[in-house]
Design an enzyme around this catalytic site. Structure first.
Site, PDB file in Angstrom:
ATOM      1  N   ASN A 201     -51.020 -14.528 -54.932  1.00  0.00           N
ATOM      2  CA  ASN A 201     -52.416 -14.113 -55.043  1.00  0.00           C
ATOM      3  C   ASN A 201     -53.079 -13.851 -53.695  1.00  0.00           C
ATOM      4  O   ASN A 201     -54.067 -13.117 -53.623  1.00  0.00           O
ATOM      5  CB  ASN A 201     -53.207 -15.186 -55.798  1.00  0.00           C
ATOM      6  CG  ASN A 201     -54.697 -14.967 -55.721  1.00  0.00           C
ATOM      7  OD1 ASN A 201     -55.236 -14.033 -56.303  1.00  0.00           O
ATOM      8  ND2 ASN A 201     -55.389 -15.809 -54.947  1.00  0.00           N
TER       9      ASN A 201
ATOM     10  N   TYR B 241     -56.526  -1.025 -47.497  1.00  0.00           N
ATOM     11  CA  TYR B 241     -56.427  -2.042 -48.542  1.00  0.00           C
ATOM     12  C   TYR B 241     -55.709  -1.502 -49.781  1.00  0.00           C
ATOM     13  O   TYR B 241     -54.789  -2.143 -50.311  1.00  0.00           O
ATOM     14  CB  TYR B 241     -57.810  -2.549 -48.921  1.00  0.00           C
ATOM     15  CG  TYR B 241     -57.791  -3.461 -50.129  1.00  0.00           C
ATOM     16  CD1 TYR B 241     -57.321  -4.771 -50.017  1.00  0.00           C
ATOM     17  CD2 TYR B 241     -58.223  -3.019 -51.376  1.00  0.00           C
ATOM     18  CE1 TYR B 241     -57.268  -5.606 -51.122  1.00  0.00           C
ATOM     19  CE2 TYR B 241     -58.188  -3.852 -52.487  1.00  0.00           C
ATOM     20  CZ  TYR B 241     -57.707  -5.137 -52.356  1.00  0.00           C
ATOM     21  OH  TYR B 241     -57.652  -5.961 -53.460  1.00  0.00           O
TER      22      TYR B 241
ATOM     23  N   LYS C 147     -52.120  -2.507 -51.731  1.00  0.00           N
ATOM     24  CA  LYS C 147     -51.988  -2.879 -53.138  1.00  0.00           C
ATOM     25  C   LYS C 147     -51.065  -1.922 -53.886  1.00  0.00           C
ATOM     26  O   LYS C 147     -50.372  -2.315 -54.836  1.00  0.00           O
ATOM     27  CB  LYS C 147     -53.368  -2.928 -53.799  1.00  0.00           C
ATOM     28  CG  LYS C 147     -54.190  -4.147 -53.370  1.00  0.00           C
ATOM     29  CD  LYS C 147     -53.442  -5.441 -53.677  1.00  0.00           C
ATOM     30  CE  LYS C 147     -54.237  -6.679 -53.340  1.00  0.00           C
ATOM     31  NZ  LYS C 147     -53.500  -7.921 -53.683  1.00  0.00           N
TER      32      LYS C 147
END
Length: 287
Positions: free
Chosen positions: A84, A148, A152
């Site tokens: 996470n 970012y 991902k």
């Protein structure tokens, strides 16, 4: 019957990791909740069946130490690994600080890979599951978030490839493609500061709003999100799961909407739909 165990990275108070830890703990699992600083997990401190562990996903010595702690407590097994930990970065691509961009990938991508490699033998021993928290941003191209969302996108690709590679070893791999969730993610992010030489000064307000999360009207409650993800994990799901507000909508839009429609929606959100006009007005004012 032995109590099942789960290790979760990035469990600082107010975040998705903390909510996941609470959700697993309520289901009777032994939770190894990790963060770089133990004091940042005060909400989990003292709870039954919760062990707080210091873990910096970018530090191999820290990862090795965490593995040894889990081995000692479980006899060398781990049922679930939840990757996470993550950091954000909001900046126009032309203004990106390369060193900061590398830090984002160090945490979001290489950290995830290093932790997965280190704990894989323990998960294989239980025919367990690995859960990687990704983002709907990896399916879109939202302005100011190139670094970012690229990280991902990499997480999703690595996770889905890992799913195929781990299948013969009896391990499931879930990719949680996450929409908006109400958490401290933006609070914990780096303070935004646009370089004075940036070409995007005229729309800096929209960039700051994105950096602070103010342009996101609302998100799913973190506890609700965590409950749904934990349900998926304990049910034995495998592959992509879509959780969080707007996740299903983005799934549909990225598959079926024409590119020009998605572009228009993203440009409207960031002020770039009127950017040339704004630049022209500023030029006239200077004259």
């Amino acid at each position: 019957m032995a109590v099942k165990s789960v290790l979760i990275t990035g469990c600082s108070d107010g975040g998705i990791g903390s909510a996941l830890a609470l959700a697993f703990q309520k289901r009777g699992l032994h939770v190894f909740a990790t963060a770089r600083t133990i004091s940042k997990m005060s909400r989990l401190d003292g709870l039954p069946c919760v062990t707080l562990v210091t873990l910096d996903v970018t530090n191999y010595a820290s990862i090795t130490s965490a593995v040894e702690i889990v081995k000692s407590a479980t006899g060398g097994t781990l049922d679930y690994l939840v990757n996470n930990s993550g950091v954000g970065y909001v900046m126009p691509t032309l203004d990106v600080d390369i060193e900061e961009a590398k830090r984002v990938f160090d945490v979001n991508v290489w950290g995830l890979l290093a932790v997965t490699q280190a704990f894989a033998p323990l998960v294989i021993a239980t025919n367990g599951s690995i859960v990687n928290i990704s983002s709907v941003g990896g399916l879109l191209y939202p302005p100011w978030l190139s670094v970012y969302t690229a990280s991902k996108s990499a997480v999703t690709t690595i996770s889905e490839t890992l799913r195929l590679e781990m299948a013969p070893l009896g391990v499931k791999v879930l990719t949680a493609v996450t929409g908006t969730v109400h958490s401290n993610f933006f609070v914990n992010g780096p303070q935004h500061k646009l370089p004075p030489t940036s070409r995007y000064v005229s729309v800096e307000k929209s960039i700051v709003a994105r950096a602070q999360g103010r342009d996101i009207q609302s998100g799913m409650n973190a506890a609700k999100y965590a409950d749904r993800v934990v349900d998926d994990v304990l049910r034995g799901e495998n592959g992509k799961i879509w959780r969080g507000k707007l996740a299903s909508i983005v799934r549909y839009a990225s598959t079926y909407l024409p590119t020009f429609v998605l572009d228009w929606l993203l440009l409207q959100q960031t002020g770039l739909d009127t950017f040339p006009t704004t630049r022209a007005k500023e030029a006239k004012l200077r004259i």
